[in-house]
Design a protein around this motif. Structure first.
Motif, PDB file in Angstrom:
ATOM      1  N   SER A 235       2.405  38.727  52.835  1.00 45.99           N
ATOM      2  CA  SER A 235       3.453  38.416  51.880  1.00 45.99           C
ATOM      3  C   SER A 235       3.756  39.641  51.033  1.00 45.99           C
ATOM      4  CB  SER A 235       3.070  37.220  50.996  1.00 45.99           C
ATOM      5  OG  SER A 235       1.852  37.459  50.345  1.00 45.99           O
ATOM      6  N   VAL A 236       4.940  39.616  50.428  1.00 48.03           N
ATOM      7  CA  VAL A 236       5.382  40.719  49.589  1.00 48.03           C
ATOM      8  C   VAL A 236       5.821  40.151  48.248  1.00 48.03           C
ATOM      9  CG1 VAL A 236       7.041  42.613  49.321  1.00 48.03           C
ATOM     10  CG2 VAL A 236       6.154  42.055  51.593  1.00 48.03           C
TER      11      VAL A 236
ATOM     12  N   ALA B  24      -2.869  51.232  53.562  1.00 52.76           N
ATOM     13  CA  ALA B  24      -1.590  50.533  53.525  1.00 52.76           C
ATOM     14  C   ALA B  24      -0.632  51.022  52.431  1.00 52.76           C
ATOM     15  CB  ALA B  24      -1.805  49.025  53.403  1.00 52.76           C
ATOM     16  N   PRO B  25      -1.062  51.198  51.177  1.00 55.91           N
ATOM     17  CA  PRO B  25      -0.085  51.608  50.156  1.00 55.91           C
ATOM     18  C   PRO B  25       0.644  52.904  50.501  1.00 55.91           C
ATOM     19  CG  PRO B  25      -2.078  50.830  49.095  1.00 55.91           C
ATOM     20  CD  PRO B  25      -2.369  50.922  50.573  1.00 55.91           C
TER      21      PRO B  25
ATOM     22  N   GLY C 226       9.693  36.766  42.956  1.00 57.60           N
ATOM     23  CA  GLY C 226       8.830  35.876  43.698  1.00 57.60           C
ATOM     24  C   GLY C 226       8.155  36.501  44.895  1.00 57.60           C
ATOM     25  N   LEU C 227       7.679  35.643  45.756  1.00 61.09           N
ATOM     26  CA  LEU C 227       6.857  36.019  46.897  1.00 61.09           C
ATOM     27  C   LEU C 227       7.612  35.722  48.190  1.00 61.09           C
ATOM     28  CD1 LEU C 227       3.814  36.861  47.294  1.00 61.09           C
ATOM     29  CD2 LEU C 227       3.372  34.457  47.638  1.00 61.09           C
TER      30      LEU C 227
ATOM     31  N   GLY D 189      -3.748  41.552  52.148  1.00 54.74           N
ATOM     32  CA  GLY D 189      -2.529  41.291  52.903  1.00 54.74           C
ATOM     33  C   GLY D 189      -1.284  41.068  52.072  1.00 54.74           C
ATOM     34  N   VAL D 190      -1.406  41.156  50.756  1.00 50.68           N
ATOM     35  CA  VAL D 190      -0.255  40.983  49.867  1.00 50.68           C
ATOM     36  C   VAL D 190       0.188  42.351  49.372  1.00 50.68           C
ATOM     37  CG1 VAL D 190       0.615  39.947  47.735  1.00 50.68           C
ATOM     38  CG2 VAL D 190      -1.031  38.689  49.155  1.00 50.68           C
ATOM     39  N   ALA D 191       1.425  42.722  49.702  1.00 49.53           N
ATOM     40  CA  ALA D 191       1.992  43.987  49.237  1.00 49.53           C
ATOM     41  C   ALA D 191       2.788  43.708  47.966  1.00 49.53           C
ATOM     42  CB  ALA D 191       2.909  44.589  50.299  1.00 49.53           C
TER      43      ALA D 191
END
Length: 147
Positions: A75-76, A21-22, A2-3, A46-48
């Motif tokens: 969020s991840v 970022a990565p 999940g997140l 903004g989602v990793a």
């Protein structure tokens, strides 16, 4: 898995532009590698998204917190992560978001009834709490249920 949500506009500044970022997050996680192999990180809006193999659920949770507590990450997602030992995420831990005015002593008093047990919180969060006196509102940490 999940997140996991985080506060995008606070945290440790690890990268400048999202295209950096990565690589920056991969390096950041690998510096204090909590037990993740073959880590790959993608970041979009903004989602990793993390992929790879974690030795345990604890290792995966730590990698998620290390990525999520970075400024610019909202969020991840870790659905692409596998857990080698078959343990389950969140099994023996709770997640806590630090609020303005919190101290680790007070958090330990709430969690365990004894503020001096804050050292256990620092120990299990050593990858995200480098200095027990430098926590910040919005930072997400793990609180072990058993000490």
């Amino acid at each position: 898995m999940g997140l996991f949500d985080f506060a995008r506009n606070i945290g440790k500044k690890i990268f400048g532009k999202e295209e950096e970022a990565p690589a920056a997050l991969t390096q950041h996680i690998n510096e204090d590698n909590p037990g993740v192999e073959g880590l790959q990180v993608e970041v979009k809006d903004g989602v990793a998204t993390l992929t790879g193999q974690a030795q345990s659920a604890e290792a995966l949770e730590k990698a998620v917190l290390m990525a999520g507590n970075a400024m610019g990450i909202e969020s991840v997602k870790a659905d692409g992560m596998t857990i080698a030992d078959g343990s389950q995420v969140g099994g023996d831990d709770e997640f806590y978001v630090i609020e303005k005015g919190d101290t680790l002593w007070e958090i330990a008093e709430k969690a365990y009834g004894n503020g001096s047990k804050y050292t256990r919180i620092v120990e299990v969060n050593r990858e995200v709490i480098k200095d027990a006196d430098k926590i910040f509102p919005g930072q997400k940490i793990r609180i072990p249920k058993s000490i």
